[in-house]
Enzyme design. Structure first.
Site, PDB file in Angstrom:
ATOM      1  N   TYR A   7       0.710  -0.925   0.187  1.00 35.53           N
ATOM      2  CA  TYR A   7      -0.088   0.088  -0.045  1.00 35.53           C
ATOM      3  C   TYR A   7       0.810   1.386   0.058  1.00 35.53           C
ATOM      4  O   TYR A   7       1.871   1.416   0.846  1.00 35.53           O
ATOM      5  CB  TYR A   7      -0.884  -0.154   1.315  1.00 35.53           C
ATOM      6  N   ASP A  46       9.344   2.688  -0.042  1.00 34.42           N
ATOM      7  CA  ASP A  46       8.199   3.239   0.803  1.00 34.42           C
ATOM      8  C   ASP A  46       8.464   2.750   2.200  1.00 34.42           C
ATOM      9  O   ASP A  46       7.967   1.887   2.560  1.00 34.42           O
ATOM     10  CB  ASP A  46       6.891   2.750   0.366  1.00 34.42           C
ATOM     11  N   LYS A  83       4.020   8.277   9.283  1.00 38.25           N
ATOM     12  CA  LYS A  83       3.797   7.679  10.507  1.00 38.25           C
ATOM     13  C   LYS A  83       4.737   8.078  11.523  1.00 38.25           C
ATOM     14  O   LYS A  83       4.541   9.297  12.149  1.00 38.25           O
ATOM     15  CB  LYS A  83       3.825   6.238  10.314  1.00 38.25           C
TER      16      LYS A  83
HETATM   17  C1  LIG Z   1       0.086   4.247   5.751  1.00 36.33           C
HETATM   18  C2  LIG Z   1       0.893   4.097   4.489  1.00 36.33           C
HETATM   19  C3  LIG Z   1       1.007   4.895   3.644  1.00 36.33           C
HETATM   20  C4  LIG Z   1       0.035   6.188   3.601  1.00 36.33           C
HETATM   21  O1  LIG Z   1       0.125   7.069   4.479  1.00 36.33           O
HETATM   22  P1  LIG Z   1      -1.051   8.007   4.893  1.00 36.33           P
HETATM   23  O2  LIG Z   1      -0.454   9.011   5.979  1.00 36.33           O
HETATM   24  O3  LIG Z   1      -2.157   7.116   5.700  1.00 36.33           O
HETATM   25  O4  LIG Z   1      -1.512   8.766   3.746  1.00 36.33           O
HETATM   26  C5  LIG Z   1       1.895   4.856   2.549  1.00 36.33           C
HETATM   27  N1  LIG Z   1       2.762   3.654   2.293  1.00 36.33           N
HETATM   28  C6  LIG Z   1       2.640   3.052   3.572  1.00 36.33           C
HETATM   29  C7  LIG Z   1       3.881   1.939   3.470  1.00 36.33           C
HETATM   30  C8  LIG Z   1       1.848   3.122   4.579  1.00 36.33           C
HETATM   31  O5  LIG Z   1       1.857   2.180   5.424  1.00 36.33           O
END
Ligand SMILES: *Cc1c(COP(=O)(O)O)cnc(C)c1O
Length: 427
Positions: free
Chosen positions: A144, A239, A267
């Site tokens: 994601y 990511d 995060k």
């Molecule tokens: C949570 C997450 C996102 C998206 O971040 P948001 O602050 O919710 O937009 C993107 N990549 C990874 C790996 C994530 O865990």
């Protein structure tokens, strides 16, 4: 436990907010039941609207790595608030946090702040496209990268085909530039490069996946992605929205010793306030506006309150020489002890763990990609989730999510958690 007030709050929210929540996973759709409304959180614990107390294993999906409402972060936010919430101009704090990060994370020269992980990943892809002059990119099933259009793509039929929209509202035109491969399957990635020569701008990957449950890279997957990118003139984007400042201060780049061309954060970087970021070497980051031509902007980017929360959190982590050792040890203990209990109950399971990320798959075989994660016994997970919840243990409400261990979880919380799991019965 009673959930009277929580239920009433959900009914009320449902009238005014789509599905009653501002982010779908909170709605408990995967595990069933009614979401619980929290009213406060401190250290390892959250308290709900009915005054039930929970040991928290999500920690706001990662940001609360120090535990909730850490007193020093709280104090820093209060002090900053007195000086103003947002200026819409540059401020010194932005340079302070940027400096701390680029000096202590391998392989990045510059960092741009945004307000969410979604923005970070969306912008990193745009920059990769602008830098390479190519349109397509590769992502992996089950990873994601936020909810921007080009990531909401699922695999088409056949290995080397174009992706299909995974949500109404995503156009076929957008989907055709997103190529899908199976996580840990380097042959599929090679195939994609073969069939799209000179067209692929980047590979984006969760270096440790956390969004299909915790799934680790295997057989030098990350090293091989690095090699394929080099051979094909594509950028490698890590990511690290989950793994950044969690697996180590330098994230997965440091832990796996693989250099990414661009890295995205979210995060932990905001310490609980809305922050995302993307970073890379000068030659790439210099293409970003206002220096370069690739446009990207944000009214609240680098917001002083958010920067202060992030900076204080990162400084506290850095000051504590044993920070990662401790949270990793806590996670290892949970893994081993929960494993023992489930074995004694003859419950087939696999626990995947890296650093302070872990998840339990109720599966007889190893889980190393999305398909395998999907084949786990999710109704057993849902049962497990609800029995723990009813006993004050708050797990992520889906078998496709990762537990995020915080520094506030100590022996007492571990003991209580194990005591509850010992009483677990599959019904
Ligand atoms: C949570 C997450 C996102 C998206 O971040 P948001 O602050 O919710 O937009 C993107 N990549 C990874 C790996 C994530 O865990």
């Amino acid at each position: 436990m009673l959930y009277q007030r929580s239920s009433a709050l959900f009914d009320e929210a449902y009238k005014h907010i789509p599905g009653g929540v501002n982010s779908p996973v909170r709605a408990f759709k995967s595990v069933g039941g009614v979401p619980i409304f929290m009213k406060s959180a401190k250290g390892a614990y959250m308290t709900d609207a009915d005054d039930n107390v929970y040991i928290d294993y999500i920690n706001s999906w990662g940001p609360a790595i120090l535990g909730h409402t850490h007193p020093e972060v709280l104090e820093a936010i209060k002090k900053q608030a007195e000086k103003g919430f947002s200026y819409g101009t540059p401020s010194e704090l932005e340079t302070e946090i940027a400096k701390l990060i680029v000096e202590n994370v391998p392989n990045i020269d510059q960092i741009r702040m945004v307000s969410s992980g979604t923005e970070a990943c969306m912008s990193a892809i745009r920059l990769a496209r602008g830098f390479t002059g190519r349109d397509k990119f590769i992502k992996f099933e089950g990873c994601y990268h936020g909810h921007s259009d080009s990531f909401l793509i699922k695999a088409g039929s056949g290995a080397a085909t174009f992706g299909n929209p995974n949500s109404p509202g995503v156009t076929a035109g957008t989907a055709k530039d997103t190529l899908l491969a199976r996580y840990n399957d380097i042959e599929q990635v090679k195939d994609l490069f073969r069939h799209n020569q000179g067209e692929i701008a980047a590979i984006i990957v969760e270096p440790v996946a956390g969004n299909m449950g915790c799934v680790l890279p295997e057989n030098n997957f990350l090293q091989n992605l690095r090699k394929l990118c080099d051979e094909n003139g594509a950028l490698l984007i890590f990511d690290e929205v989950m793994t950044g400042f969690r697996l180590g201060f330098g994230g997965a780049q440091e832990v796996y010793n693989v250099k990414a061309d661009l890295v995205t954060y979210g995060k932990v970087i905001g310490g609980g306030l809305p922050v995302g970021a993307f970073a890379g070497r000068n030659e790439i980051m210099n293409h970003l506006a206002p220096k370069g031509a690739v446009y990207q902007a944000g009214t609240l980017s680098g917001n002083p309150l958010a920067m202060r929360a992030g900076l204080t959190t990162l400084e506290l982590i850095r000051k504590d020489g044993n920070f990662y050792k401790n949270i990793n040890k806590t996670t290892e203990t949970l893994d081993f002890e929960i494993g023992k209990i489930l074995n004694s109950k003859n419950i087939e399971h696999r626990i995947n763990r890296k650093g302070s990320m872990m998840s339990i798959f109720f599966h007889i075989n190893a889980v190393s990609n999305f398909e395998e994660a999907a084949n786990a016994n999710h109704s057993l997970f849902n049962n497990f989730f609800h029995q723990l919840l009813a006993n004050g243990i708050y797990l992520p409400p889906s078998g496709y999510e990762t537990w995020f261990i915080s520094d506030a979880i100590k022996e007492k919380e571990i003991d209580r958690t194990l005591e509850v799991i010992r009483k677990f019965e599959y019904s």
